[in-house]
Enzyme design. Sequence first.
Site, PDB file in Angstrom:
ATOM      1  CG  HIS C 154      -1.832  -1.228   1.223  1.00 46.34           C
ATOM      2  ND1 HIS C 154      -1.497  -2.333   1.974  1.00 46.34           N
ATOM      3  CD2 HIS C 154      -2.965  -1.557   0.557  1.00 46.34           C
ATOM      4  CE1 HIS C 154      -2.402  -3.285   1.789  1.00 46.34           C
ATOM      5  NE2 HIS C 154      -3.305  -2.838   0.928  1.00 46.34           N
ATOM      6  N   GLY C 155       2.113   1.121  -0.350  1.00 47.94           N
ATOM      7  CA  GLY C 155       2.954   2.283  -0.573  1.00 47.94           C
ATOM      8  C   GLY C 155       3.467   3.002   0.662  1.00 47.94           C
TER       9      GLY C 155
END
Lengths: 418, 266, 189
Positions: C154-155
């Site tokens: 999710h970065g």
Amino acid sequence: MSGPSTYNPKSGLEKWIDQRLPLPRLLHDTVHTFPTPRNLNIWYTFGGILTFCLGVQILTGIVLAMHYVANAGLAFNSVESIMRDVNYGWLIRYIHANGASMFFLAVYIHMFRGLYYGSYKAPRELIWILGVLIYLLMMATAFFGYVLPWGQMSFWGATVITNLFSAIPVIGGHIATWLWGDFAVGDATLNRFFSLHYLLPFIIAGVVGLHIWALHVPGNNNPLGIDVKSPQDTVPFHPYYTVKDAFYLCLFVLFFAAFVFYSPDFFGNPDNYIPANPLVTPPDIVPEWYLLPYYAMLRSIPDKLMGVIVMGGAIVTLFLIPWLDTSRVRSCRFRPLMKQFFWGFVVACVLLGYCGAQSVDAVKFGVPMVWVARIASIYYYAFFWLILPIVGLIETPKKLPASIAQSVLGDSAAAAAE
Amino acid sequence: MRKVLPLALLAGLLASTSAFAAEDTARRPVKDVTFSFEGPFGTYDRAALQRGFQVYKEVCATCHGLDHVAFHALNEEGGPGFSEAQAKAIAAGYKIPAEPNDKGELFNDQGVRLTRPGILADAFPNPFPNEQAARAGNGGKLPPDLSMITKARMGGAKYVYSILTGFHEQKPADFEVPEGAYFNPYFEGWAIGMPNTALGANAVTYSDGTKATIEQEAHDVSTFLEWAGEPKMEQRKSMGLSVLIFLVVLSGILFAAYRKIWKDAH
Amino acid sequence: MTATTHDAGTRRDFLYVASGAVGAVGAAAALWPFIDQMNPSAAALALATIEADVAAIQPGQQVVLKWRGHPLFVRRRTETEISEAKSVDVSTLPDPLAFNHNLPDNAPATDANRAIKPELLVLIGVCTHLGCTPTVATPTAPQGEYGGWLCHCHGSQYDTSGRIRKGPAPRNLEVPPYSFLSDTRIKVG
């Protein structure tokens, strides 16, 4: 379950539930007010004890299945890691292993009690038949379970028992191969046995439900073998039999615990602490003690197919007992002749068990054990197929008491019928 | 009951001989020796466990594995009572077959298996990489794993003791010991694959000054092997005592309740 | 007579309560083994503490060990990475706490509080968002803007001290309990 219910819901909630799912009513009528003959003795507490045993085996079994690995290469090690590394794993496995023996001990007492007091006779035939079915399922479950640790005795016991099926003409070999899922007992066999060992106890629990249901229609038999005639003959199940069952259950657990904690390998075989080796057969293959009488019958017959038939027939016979007994009187208390034959039958079963534990060619006290087993097997069959029908016809039973209440509470002469 | 012989050769020998011969050479009853762990209150003798471990390590481990015993068991409650540091040092003294290294290799340039020092989570490494190697190194016979030897033989620790001290009994003149086997009347068939020189006096030097006679060494290692087979024995017995006391009390109360309730019914 | 009946009733009630109470105590005690068996076994506990030699790890290099079933990042930081991590103002961080099991819970997330020895960073390689394993940045393959780790799930972006700088992860990468057995050997757990 039988007769008009005496359940009287008190609170609004109880009424609400009762109209939708009358489970409290069922419990009330079966374990609370259920009218039970007031003269049940110690041997009648084993029904409750057996329910306890089944519960313990299922509970400990589910726990063991969390740690056990059903794979021929890993099964033995996984059992050892249960014994060594899993928290209380040793305790749970010892309870499960000894629990099987306790379960069979209790079931044998329960069955002999049923035989002695004629509990299989009308109107209780289905209770008996369901009971024999439970016994048969127990033997299958125990057999599958004994294979799981994958020790030498597991492996060779499985080999010998599954080979019994190969005695069936024409298709026997195919049946054996089908059971194994291979050309011998192996990984495939272990996996399916584990699956069935997990399944069967729940089927047993279901049949136990039917067994108890069937019991609650005519109600308990009793040591006098006479019918309940008036409310005077009975007491409510609770508290009279809940407390009596609880007390004897506690004594039973004491006995059970003594083995678990002080002699956990008493019923086991040392060979099962050696990993399974398909290339080396132990000198003596012995089943668990509770299967020894049948094993002795099997071995006493020199012909393979006949041996299997005789052994299978010994179990099938049990289903037919209700119709083999011709006596009008249920309890052996009032059957002086039958009582003696009954104890002879107990001796025959013990002898068969003893012979089953000896090696095939054993000679004890100058007597070849195989001949003892043959005579005991003949007695086993004769007991059911000759003695039970004939003695019922020729025997003059003692005078039955007028009622349970009279026997227990009334004039002491009737009580002395014992 | 006669017990299994995991030695393929001897088992084959037994199977091929007549029932008479098998009866004739049935193993003698185990020696009547006492151990501290016997009886409902018996516990392991820590010093004997430590000495027995030394005997296993310096003598038995040459041929026999202890596959199911992990090093962490050495400092667990009810065991030989080694400290964690001692157990770690013992583990580190063993070479464990290593996991593949960064290049994915399991063997060095000379084809020798790469190893790493043992850690607490490892089990005792087997002296042989596999069964075939063990047989090849022992004249075709397989030295059994000792993890559960006292549970896997009738007579338990007494059997192990009897075997270890039973080599020098008088051999009946008419008994022929097969080649590659040794006379031991406590072993089924009387001919054992284990050499009679396997355990001699002073095979180890005890640091606590105990004299290392064969009997002493056998007694110590039998104690150690009993523990190896049943490391939770002390827990089992002490828990058992509380459980039994509890059940006796509960039985008493239930009996009183039973009598009380049934009093009115008769 | 009434007195005896009354006494008998009391005694009976007492026996009911006593058997119920003692039975309940027994059942509760018997329950414990069935609960405890699901806790990590002695074999799992024996692996709960690991030791590792860190001498061979080069500056700028990270090795991944396995500890309690999770990846364990051991990264020898370069001087640049250390000074970069030190220059950050703690008050600007999304998670101002060190999340270091060797320090009190309220220790601030200064770089000094993230490692026992500044050059060696030991972190549990589990993104504090939803448990993925972040990827380490190398000179040839930078991961995110902060030179530390990037979690591809999710970065979430972590800096060279393993602190969360950007993305959905709420906390800094966890520092496990560890100590130095010698200059080159660490014990984790």
